[in-house]
Design a protein around this motif. Sequence first.
Motif, short mmCIF file in Angstrom:
data_model
loop_
_atom_site.label_atom_id
_atom_site.label_comp_id
_atom_site.label_asym_id
_atom_site.label_seq_id
_atom_site.Cartn_x
_atom_site.Cartn_y
_atom_site.Cartn_z
N LEU A 56 0.82 -1.21 0.00
CA LEU A 56 0.00 0.00 0.00
C LEU A 56 0.86 1.27 0.00
N LEU A 57 2.00 1.21 0.67
CA LEU A 57 2.91 2.36 0.66
C LEU A 57 3.39 2.66 -0.75
N LEU A 58 3.64 1.62 -1.52
CA LEU A 58 4.19 1.80 -2.86
C LEU A 58 3.11 1.95 -3.92
N TYR A 59 1.88 1.61 -3.57
CA TYR A 59 0.80 1.63 -4.56
C TYR A 59 0.07 2.96 -4.49
N ARG A 60 -1.18 2.96 -4.04
CA ARG A 60 -1.99 4.17 -4.11
C ARG A 60 -2.55 4.62 -2.77
N ALA A 61 -2.16 3.99 -1.70
CA ALA A 61 -2.76 4.31 -0.41
C ALA A 61 -1.70 4.41 0.68
N PRO A 62 -0.83 5.41 0.61
CA PRO A 62 0.27 5.46 1.57
C PRO A 62 -0.19 5.63 3.01
#
Length: 158
Positions: A56-62
């Motif tokens: 999630l940090l690297l995708y779209r929801a940090p």
Amino acid sequence: MTQQGRAERRWPRVAGALLLVAAAIIHFADLGGVGIRYLFVGFVLSGIGMAVGAALLLYRAPRIGWFLGGGTAGLTALGLVLSKTVGLPQLHSEVGKWSKPPEGLVSAVLEAVALLLAAWALTDGFGLRPAASEIRALAPGAAGRQPGGPDQSSPGRP
């Protein structure tokens, strides 16, 4: 548009993801030596929580990634501290043995740094408020929906 703060900065997200993935790998690698059922389940859940948090940090929801990954890392480090200080059920022989196994201490350091980084990222004045837009963005089919649009039913309205 999501508000930008410390949680959205690239370098902390990459660093946090690396810390979480490293700790998750340690937990998954140790599964073979865990003979106590609740501890085995804890190791699995910890590894999953940190891996999902890193994704999630690297995708779209940090912000969700910081909350999930940092929270999981903090709880896991707390579990190690409890096992080495007051002991856990069926694990009293580990009290005081901080260097055994050595990967436990390495994992705890990684988790503590990840927790501190998550706390720093989430205390930027925005907190978890922008996470609501992240949740909407992750929901299937949410991109084209408008509040009160044709896919939402309103009683008493045509």
